[in-house]
Design a protein around this motif. Structure first.
Motif, PDB file in Angstrom:
ATOM      1  N   ALA A   9      52.564 -23.526 109.195  1.00 39.55           N
ATOM      2  CA  ALA A   9      51.428 -24.408 109.406  1.00 39.55           C
ATOM      3  C   ALA A   9      50.646 -24.050 110.654  1.00 39.55           C
ATOM      4  CB  ALA A   9      51.899 -25.856 109.504  1.00 39.55           C
ATOM      5  N   ASN A  45      61.041 -25.359 104.953  1.00 39.28           N
ATOM      6  CA  ASN A  45      59.941 -26.289 104.704  1.00 39.28           C
ATOM      7  C   ASN A  45      60.007 -26.711 103.249  1.00 39.28           C
ATOM      8  OD1 ASN A  45      58.658 -24.220 103.168  1.00 39.28           O
ATOM      9  ND2 ASN A  45      57.698 -23.413 105.018  1.00 39.28           N
ATOM     10  N   SER A  46      58.985 -27.380 102.765  1.00 33.30           N
ATOM     11  CA  SER A  46      59.036 -27.908 101.400  1.00 33.30           C
ATOM     12  C   SER A  46      59.067 -26.814 100.347  1.00 33.30           C
ATOM     13  CB  SER A  46      57.833 -28.823 101.150  1.00 33.30           C
ATOM     14  OG  SER A  46      56.617 -28.112 101.355  1.00 33.30           O
ATOM     15  N   ASP A  47      58.606 -25.607 100.695  1.00 34.18           N
ATOM     16  CA  ASP A  47      58.537 -24.508  99.726  1.00 34.18           C
ATOM     17  C   ASP A  47      59.550 -23.398  99.970  1.00 34.18           C
ATOM     18  OD1 ASP A  47      56.272 -25.663  98.454  1.00 34.18           O
ATOM     19  OD2 ASP A  47      55.004 -24.846 100.049  1.00 34.18           O
ATOM     20  N   ASP A  77      53.039 -17.158  99.677  1.00 38.18           N
ATOM     21  CA  ASP A  77      52.960 -17.541 101.082  1.00 38.18           C
ATOM     22  C   ASP A  77      54.105 -16.923 101.883  1.00 38.18           C
ATOM     23  OD1 ASP A  77      50.647 -18.990 100.813  1.00 38.18           O
ATOM     24  OD2 ASP A  77      51.653 -20.932 100.639  1.00 38.18           O
ATOM     25  N   ASN A 197      50.238 -34.454 109.722  1.00 43.38           N
ATOM     26  CA  ASN A 197      49.748 -35.286 108.631  1.00 43.38           C
ATOM     27  C   ASN A 197      48.256 -35.450 108.768  1.00 43.38           C
ATOM     28  OD1 ASN A 197      52.231 -36.541 107.136  1.00 43.38           O
ATOM     29  ND2 ASN A 197      52.729 -36.643 109.317  1.00 43.38           N
ATOM     30  N   PHE A 205      47.444 -34.590 103.104  1.00 48.65           N
ATOM     31  CA  PHE A 205      48.512 -33.596 103.155  1.00 48.65           C
ATOM     32  C   PHE A 205      49.516 -33.991 104.226  1.00 48.65           C
ATOM     33  CE2 PHE A 205      45.399 -32.006 106.212  1.00 48.65           C
ATOM     34  CZ  PHE A 205      46.195 -31.684 107.300  1.00 48.65           C
ATOM     35  N   SER A 206      50.716 -33.508 104.070  1.00 47.61           N
ATOM     36  CA  SER A 206      51.786 -33.706 105.047  1.00 47.61           C
ATOM     37  C   SER A 206      52.598 -32.430 105.114  1.00 47.61           C
ATOM     38  CB  SER A 206      52.680 -34.885 104.640  1.00 47.61           C
ATOM     39  OG  SER A 206      53.718 -35.072 105.574  1.00 47.61           O
ATOM     40  N   GLU A 207      52.680 -31.821 106.289  1.00 47.57           N
ATOM     41  CA  GLU A 207      53.390 -30.561 106.472  1.00 47.57           C
ATOM     42  C   GLU A 207      54.500 -30.742 107.499  1.00 47.57           C
ATOM     43  OE1 GLU A 207      52.804 -27.747 104.930  1.00 47.57           O
ATOM     44  OE2 GLU A 207      50.873 -28.107 103.970  1.00 47.57           O
ATOM     45  N   ALA A 208      55.659 -30.250 107.183  1.00 44.69           N
ATOM     46  CA  ALA A 208      56.769 -30.274 108.140  1.00 44.69           C
ATOM     47  C   ALA A 208      57.543 -28.974 107.988  1.00 44.69           C
ATOM     48  CB  ALA A 208      57.679 -31.468 107.901  1.00 44.69           C
ATOM     49  N   GLU A 209      57.929 -28.389 109.110  1.00 49.12           N
ATOM     50  CA  GLU A 209      58.683 -27.149 109.051  1.00 49.12           C
ATOM     51  C   GLU A 209      59.645 -27.066 110.222  1.00 49.12           C
ATOM     52  OE1 GLU A 209      56.774 -23.615 107.554  1.00 49.12           O
ATOM     53  OE2 GLU A 209      57.578 -22.479 109.236  1.00 49.12           O
TER      54      GLU A 209
END
Length: 227
Positions: A9, A45-47, A77, A197, A205-209
């Motif tokens: 991110a 992360n989510s992916d 990615d 967020n 969107f919400s990104e967390a890593e």
């Protein structure tokens, strides 16, 4: 390494300047030279859930060994991340480099027999950084060790929502770096956590890593006076 080990991110490192007569000055003036290290990086992360072994002494294209996931499961990615990490890696994972973004008016807010904590408004470093347009919205906190001077952690938090672009609104932003001692005594980035967020083009969107750097092994050919 400036852009190699930040979350997807962000993809940017936050280098931190000496302040005369303070524990922060002592931390940033600590010896910076030492051997080059091989190390492991994990990314969650989510992916993606990945483990990567990094040897910065190798030529570009051969520096990364992706242990997991197998290549057949790589996303576009993740493939881009691997390529960027391989190109950018120089083994510079040291927390002392966080000095460029702390201004001279960093304020001491807490002190114990072993640590000192400062708050500051981060500013741009000497080199372009992916966060250059975001620093003005953030408040930073840095904790340094007093007995064996070194940076122990850095946090960057947005005090309120902001718009980095006309089409995007960040509702919350938090970035944490934790540091650990390398075998030679320097502190290296050991953990990175980011949470963002917001909304962009009318979509939330919400990104967390979470990333870690561990298992440092000195490269015998590197000697001293290197990264």
């Amino acid at each position: 390494m400036r852009h190699a080990y930040l979350p997807l991110a962000l993809a940017a490192l936050l280098p931190l300047s000496a302040h005369a007569g303070t524990p922060l000055e002592d931390a940033l003036a600590a010896p910076a030279d030492g051997p080059l290290y091989m190390f492991d990086v994990t990314v969650q992360n989510s992916d993606t859930e990945a483990m990567i072994r990094v040897d910065p002494s190798q030529p570009e294209g051969e520096r990364l060994n992706v242990i997991t996931p197998p290549e057949k499961d790589w996303t576009d990615d993740f493939r881009k991340l691997v390529k960027k990490m391989d190109a950018d890696t120089d083994g510079d994972i040291w927390c002392q480099n966080f000095g460029e973004n702390i201004p001279a008016d960093a304020a001491l807010v807490a002190e114990s027999p072993t640590t000192a904590t400062y708050t500051f408004k981060p500013h741009k470093g000497a080199k372009p950084d992916d966060l250059d347009d975001v620093y003005k919205y953030l408040t930073g906190t840095v904790v340094v060790a007093k007995d064996k001077p070194a940076i122990l952690s850095v946090e960057m938090v947005a005090d309120k929502p902001f718009r980095p672009l006309p089409i995007a609104r960040i509702k919350s932003f938090k970035l944490n770096f934790d540091c650990a001692r390398a075998p030679d005594g320097r502190t290296h980035i050991s953990r990175v956590d980011v949470a963002i967020n917001g909304s962009a083009m009318m979509k939330d969107f919400s990104e967390a890593e979470h990333q870690t750097i561990s298992n440092l092994k000195p490269l015998p050919e590197s000697g001293m006076g290197t990264k």
